[in-house]
Design an enzyme around this catalytic site. Structure first.
Site, PDB file in Angstrom:
ATOM      1  N   CYS A  19     -37.908   1.952 -56.988  1.00 39.81           N
ATOM      2  CA  CYS A  19     -36.578   2.499 -57.218  1.00 39.81           C
ATOM      3  C   CYS A  19     -36.031   2.386 -58.634  1.00 39.81           C
ATOM      4  CB  CYS A  19     -35.628   1.829 -56.232  1.00 39.81           C
ATOM      5  SG  CYS A  19     -33.923   2.261 -56.449  1.00 39.81           S
ATOM      6  N   LYS A  80     -27.248   6.514 -54.611  1.00 42.80           N
ATOM      7  CA  LYS A  80     -27.580   5.144 -55.007  1.00 42.80           C
ATOM      8  C   LYS A  80     -27.836   5.096 -56.511  1.00 42.80           C
ATOM      9  CE  LYS A  80     -31.632   3.200 -53.927  1.00 42.80           C
ATOM     10  NZ  LYS A  80     -32.707   2.628 -53.115  1.00 42.80           N
ATOM     11  N   HIS A  82     -28.279   1.868 -58.605  1.00 36.10           N
ATOM     12  CA  HIS A  82     -29.264   0.792 -58.810  1.00 36.10           C
ATOM     13  C   HIS A  82     -29.688   0.602 -60.256  1.00 36.10           C
ATOM     14  CE1 HIS A  82     -30.987  -0.797 -54.828  1.00 36.10           C
ATOM     15  NE2 HIS A  82     -29.697  -0.620 -54.748  1.00 36.10           N
TER      16      HIS A  82
END
Length: 110
Positions: A19, A80, A82
């Site tokens: 990710c 998201k 992150h």
């Protein structure tokens, strides 16, 4: 009309199988190792937690949104992130130094 005159991308190669590094590469156009977002080991992760503040520094890395804004585009992001939120530790007021709005996004929903 917009779809017919646009470009259709049918393949994608990610800079990383996990990710945070792949998101850093997508946002900056740089290899993850150049952004410092390189792995899933806690010391090198940029997942915003009170015990692990930090993130992709907008003072060091130009994001896609910043480049688009310089060309007059309005920018927004959802989903998201992150890539960090605050540079402050737990029990300190958040400075939002690494937040999407610090990277040039006009709006963020996530």
């Amino acid at each position: 009309a917009l779809v017919r005159s646009g470009t259709k991308f049918t393949q994608w190669i990610s800079a990383s199988p996990i990710c945070t590094p792949s998101r850093a590469a997508l946002q900056t156009g740089r290899y993850p190792i150049r952004t410092g977002c390189i792995g899933n080991v806690e010391a090198r992760r940029v997942v915003p937690t009170p015990s692990s503040p930090g993130g992709l520094d907008p003072a060091q890395h130009m994001s896609l949104a910043t480049a688009l804004k310089q060309s007059g585009y309005a920018t927004g992001m959802s989903g998201k992130w992150h890539l960090g939120i605050s540079g402050n530790k737990r029990h300190e007021e958040q400075d939002f130094r690494f937040h999407p709005s610090s990277h040039g996004y006009d709006t963020y929903l996530g």
